[in-house]
Design an enzyme around this catalytic site. Sequence first.
Site, mmCIF file in Angstrom:
data_model
loop_
_atom_site.group_PDB
_atom_site.id
_atom_site.type_symbol
_atom_site.label_atom_id
_atom_site.label_comp_id
_atom_site.label_asym_id
_atom_site.label_seq_id
_atom_site.Cartn_x
_atom_site.Cartn_y
_atom_site.Cartn_z
ATOM 1 N N PRO A 1 0.813 -1.219 0.000
ATOM 2 C CA PRO A 1 0.000 0.000 0.000
ATOM 3 C C PRO A 1 0.851 1.276 0.000
ATOM 4 O O PRO A 1 0.501 2.258 -0.655
ATOM 5 C CB PRO A 1 -0.821 -0.124 1.290
ATOM 6 N N TYR A 2 1.964 1.257 0.707
ATOM 7 C CA TYR A 2 2.864 2.416 0.728
ATOM 8 C C TYR A 2 3.467 2.648 -0.650
ATOM 9 O O TYR A 2 3.479 3.774 -1.162
ATOM 10 C CB TYR A 2 3.955 2.190 1.774
#
Length: 247
Positions: free
Chosen positions: A155-156
């Site tokens: 997600p980052y």
Amino acid sequence: MSDVSTPARVAIVTGGSGGIGRAVVERLAADGIAVVVHYSSNEAKAQEAVRAVVAAGGRATASGGDVADPDAMEALFRHATDAFGGVDVVVHTAGIMPLAPIAQMDLDTFDRIQRTNVRGTFIVSKLAAQQVRTGGAIINFSTSITRLQPPTYGPYAASKGAVEAMTLILARELRGRDITVNAVAPGPTATPLFLNGKTEQAISTIAAANPMERLGTPQDIAEAVAFLAGPARWVNGQVLFTNGGAA
């Protein structure tokens, strides 16, 4: 330091109260740039950065706010103009990095990452595009994780992929303005954000994997920012991987 015969340039540094942001604040101030130190919640650390700049002979002020809140960011840019007369450089270091495998990360955490890292970058970039003066620079922050792609960073990395896309497109949209737009993509850097939750063995392994056989420092990254903020007028629409050769 800048030539006293020319007006001082002005920079906003989001996330400027600690880690890489603090190093960027001090490095830009050393080049004679007046700096607005943005903070999200830790005003004390931001004021500490301001005092350090002033003690070294520079000019700085602090202003807080959520980077994903347009009203707060409009207030930040107004503060810069009220304090120093305008904005020439915007360095957007603010971001968050919760980690978990994709199969295990809850949607609330995923949404929080995207809100801060993607929406926040969009809002700051939009205001910068509207207000940065001719000859200025907009510098966003990506990450070398977009190349390294280790587990738990999905997600980052996705949020920073969006940052890179917006950065490169904005550079083209500002045609004719003499404003550069680039992104800095640090590798593993010894900041609280990176070190949090990692064992000494894990940190040593990561450092040893780098061709330079160490972690980056905030000062390493600040040098790249100073280059893009100042002399690098022919570097535009690029992602500068600043990682010692890690990727």
